[in-house]
Design a protein around this motif. Sequence first.
Motif, PDB file in Angstrom:
ATOM      1  N   GLU A 167       0.829  -1.213   0.000  1.00  0.00           N
ATOM      2  CA  GLU A 167       0.000   0.000   0.000  1.00  0.00           C
ATOM      3  C   GLU A 167       0.869   1.272   0.000  1.00  0.00           C
ATOM      4  O   GLU A 167       0.736   2.131   0.877  1.00  0.00           O
ATOM      5  CB  GLU A 167      -0.939   0.010   1.216  1.00  0.00           C
ATOM      6  N   PRO A 168       1.774   1.422  -0.982  1.00  0.00           N
ATOM      7  CA  PRO A 168       2.726   2.541  -0.937  1.00  0.00           C
ATOM      8  C   PRO A 168       2.099   3.915  -1.072  1.00  0.00           C
ATOM      9  O   PRO A 168       2.735   4.917  -0.746  1.00  0.00           O
ATOM     10  CB  PRO A 168       3.655   2.246  -2.130  1.00  0.00           C
ATOM     11  N   THR A 169       0.853   3.978  -1.550  1.00  0.00           N
ATOM     12  CA  THR A 169       0.175   5.280  -1.670  1.00  0.00           C
ATOM     13  C   THR A 169      -0.906   5.461  -0.606  1.00  0.00           C
ATOM     14  O   THR A 169      -1.610   6.462  -0.599  1.00  0.00           O
ATOM     15  CB  THR A 169      -0.473   5.430  -3.069  1.00  0.00           C
ATOM     16  N   GLY A 170      -1.029   4.507   0.300  1.00  0.00           N
ATOM     17  CA  GLY A 170      -2.145   4.482   1.237  1.00  0.00           C
ATOM     18  C   GLY A 170      -2.214   5.682   2.166  1.00  0.00           C
ATOM     19  O   GLY A 170      -3.300   6.069   2.596  1.00  0.00           O
ATOM     20  N   ALA A 171      -1.054   6.265   2.521  1.00  0.00           N
ATOM     21  CA  ALA A 171      -1.034   7.389   3.458  1.00  0.00           C
ATOM     22  C   ALA A 171      -0.918   8.736   2.738  1.00  0.00           C
ATOM     23  O   ALA A 171      -0.700   9.757   3.380  1.00  0.00           O
ATOM     24  CB  ALA A 171       0.128   7.219   4.438  1.00  0.00           C
ATOM     25  N   LEU A 172      -1.069   8.718   1.418  1.00  0.00           N
ATOM     26  CA  LEU A 172      -0.820   9.922   0.619  1.00  0.00           C
ATOM     27  C   LEU A 172      -2.099  10.424  -0.047  1.00  0.00           C
ATOM     28  O   LEU A 172      -3.007   9.645  -0.334  1.00  0.00           O
ATOM     29  CB  LEU A 172       0.233   9.616  -0.463  1.00  0.00           C
ATOM     30  N   ASP A 173      -2.139  11.724  -0.326  1.00  0.00           N
ATOM     31  CA  ASP A 173      -3.255  12.265  -1.093  1.00  0.00           C
ATOM     32  C   ASP A 173      -3.147  11.814  -2.548  1.00  0.00           C
ATOM     33  O   ASP A 173      -2.113  11.290  -2.976  1.00  0.00           O
ATOM     34  CB  ASP A 173      -3.283  13.799  -1.001  1.00  0.00           C
ATOM     35  N   TYR A 174      -4.216  12.034  -3.305  1.00  0.00           N
ATOM     36  CA  TYR A 174      -4.275  11.526  -4.687  1.00  0.00           C
ATOM     37  C   TYR A 174      -3.094  11.988  -5.535  1.00  0.00           C
ATOM     38  O   TYR A 174      -2.402  11.182  -6.170  1.00  0.00           O
ATOM     39  CB  TYR A 174      -5.597  11.960  -5.337  1.00  0.00           C
ATOM     40  N   LYS A 175      -2.832  13.286  -5.553  1.00  0.00           N
ATOM     41  CA  LYS A 175      -1.785  13.842  -6.411  1.00  0.00           C
ATOM     42  C   LYS A 175      -0.410  13.282  -6.050  1.00  0.00           C
ATOM     43  O   LYS A 175       0.376  12.884  -6.921  1.00  0.00           O
ATOM     44  CB  LYS A 175      -1.769  15.375  -6.300  1.00  0.00           C
ATOM     45  N   THR A 176      -0.129  13.202  -4.755  1.00  0.00           N
ATOM     46  CA  THR A 176       1.154  12.664  -4.304  1.00  0.00           C
ATOM     47  C   THR A 176       1.237  11.170  -4.590  1.00  0.00           C
ATOM     48  O   THR A 176       2.289  10.658  -4.977  1.00  0.00           O
ATOM     49  CB  THR A 176       1.358  12.933  -2.797  1.00  0.00           C
ATOM     50  N   GLY A 177       0.110  10.473  -4.416  1.00  0.00           N
ATOM     51  CA  GLY A 177       0.072   9.041  -4.712  1.00  0.00           C
ATOM     52  C   GLY A 177       0.400   8.747  -6.169  1.00  0.00           C
ATOM     53  O   GLY A 177       1.161   7.818  -6.475  1.00  0.00           O
ATOM     54  N   ILE A 178      -0.153   9.542  -7.074  1.00  0.00           N
ATOM     55  CA  ILE A 178       0.141   9.368  -8.503  1.00  0.00           C
ATOM     56  C   ILE A 178       1.622   9.612  -8.773  1.00  0.00           C
ATOM     57  O   ILE A 178       2.257   8.891  -9.559  1.00  0.00           O
ATOM     58  CB  ILE A 178      -0.737  10.325  -9.352  1.00  0.00           C
ATOM     59  N   ALA A 179       2.208  10.613  -8.102  1.00  0.00           N
ATOM     60  CA  ALA A 179       3.639  10.892  -8.268  1.00  0.00           C
ATOM     61  C   ALA A 179       4.486   9.706  -7.801  1.00  0.00           C
ATOM     62  O   ALA A 179       5.486   9.353  -8.440  1.00  0.00           O
ATOM     63  CB  ALA A 179       4.019  12.159  -7.503  1.00  0.00           C
ATOM     64  N   ILE A 180       4.069   9.065  -6.715  1.00  0.00           N
ATOM     65  CA  ILE A 180       4.809   7.900  -6.211  1.00  0.00           C
ATOM     66  C   ILE A 180       4.655   6.712  -7.168  1.00  0.00           C
ATOM     67  O   ILE A 180       5.623   5.983  -7.434  1.00  0.00           O
ATOM     68  CB  ILE A 180       4.330   7.540  -4.784  1.00  0.00           C
ATOM     69  N   LEU A 181       3.460   6.512  -7.721  1.00  0.00           N
ATOM     70  CA  LEU A 181       3.265   5.436  -8.708  1.00  0.00           C
ATOM     71  C   LEU A 181       4.105   5.683  -9.960  1.00  0.00           C
ATOM     72  O   LEU A 181       4.682   4.748 -10.531  1.00  0.00           O
ATOM     73  CB  LEU A 181       1.786   5.315  -9.072  1.00  0.00           C
ATOM     74  N   SER A 182       4.200   6.947 -10.378  1.00  0.00           N
ATOM     75  CA  SER A 182       5.042   7.298 -11.533  1.00  0.00           C
ATOM     76  C   SER A 182       6.498   6.989 -11.240  1.00  0.00           C
ATOM     77  O   SER A 182       7.232   6.501 -12.110  1.00  0.00           O
ATOM     78  CB  SER A 182       4.883   8.783 -11.882  1.00  0.00           C
ATOM     79  N   LEU A 183       6.917   7.263 -10.004  1.00  0.00           N
ATOM     80  CA  LEU A 183       8.295   6.970  -9.608  1.00  0.00           C
ATOM     81  C   LEU A 183       8.557   5.466  -9.622  1.00  0.00           C
ATOM     82  O   LEU A 183       9.596   5.003 -10.126  1.00  0.00           O
ATOM     83  CB  LEU A 183       8.564   7.548  -8.215  1.00  0.00           C
TER      84      LEU A 183
END
Length: 236
Positions: A167-183
């Motif tokens: 769940e690497p985006t679980g604690a993040l807002d949508y915009k930041t989560g997308i940035a982490i998925l892109s990374l």
Amino acid sequence: MTASVLMKVENLSKHYKMGEVTVKALQNASFEIYKGEFVVILGPSGSGKSTLLNILGGMDKPTEGKVLLREQEVTKFSEKQLTKYRRDQIGFVFQFYNLMANLTAKENVELATEICKEPLNIDDVLRDVGLDERKNHFPSQLSGGEQQRVAIARAVAKNPLLLLCDEPTGALDYKTGIAILSLLSKINKEYKKTIMVITHNAPIAQMADRVIKMRSGKVVDNQINENQIDPERIEW
């Protein structure tokens, strides 16, 4: 050229005793992961995803079944061998970043690489995750997204065979989560790292090479994704 099998999971089960009741957290899971794949394990809470990740990462042992990494039977490893396996072969990224508060971003990454056989260049990895100008900051001086970038850099710099992301985006807002998925997509392509993301968030599966769906402790679907989209196009 056909991709080689990196990990093979055979009839994996995990049962827990809760008083007189046996909880079947994982039941006869079987699948293969190929070198260089971006895999999403998808399922609701309680579907067995985290139990699976803990076994694949050498943090727990199954009741039955096998995990093989490059033909090594991980599920037969001793505790000493499992420690070495977690250290050298597996990179972990969790929902909460688990950084050392009294160490800078760079020092957090250095700490993980000091005991590894063939770590990558730390400054190069920090640059590639977008932290070149923030590497001397402490976690308290970084945003949630930046802290997750440090956690990803820490996992990647170990130069593991497999990156497990819970769940690497679980604690993040949508915009930041997308940035982490892109990374993570960038790490998969540029570093040629095999990545497994465990999530309950169905839209994330759209970026995967392979999607493995779980329900009630069982693998209910295992499909190649023929219509991958860029992480920037994912919406939830």
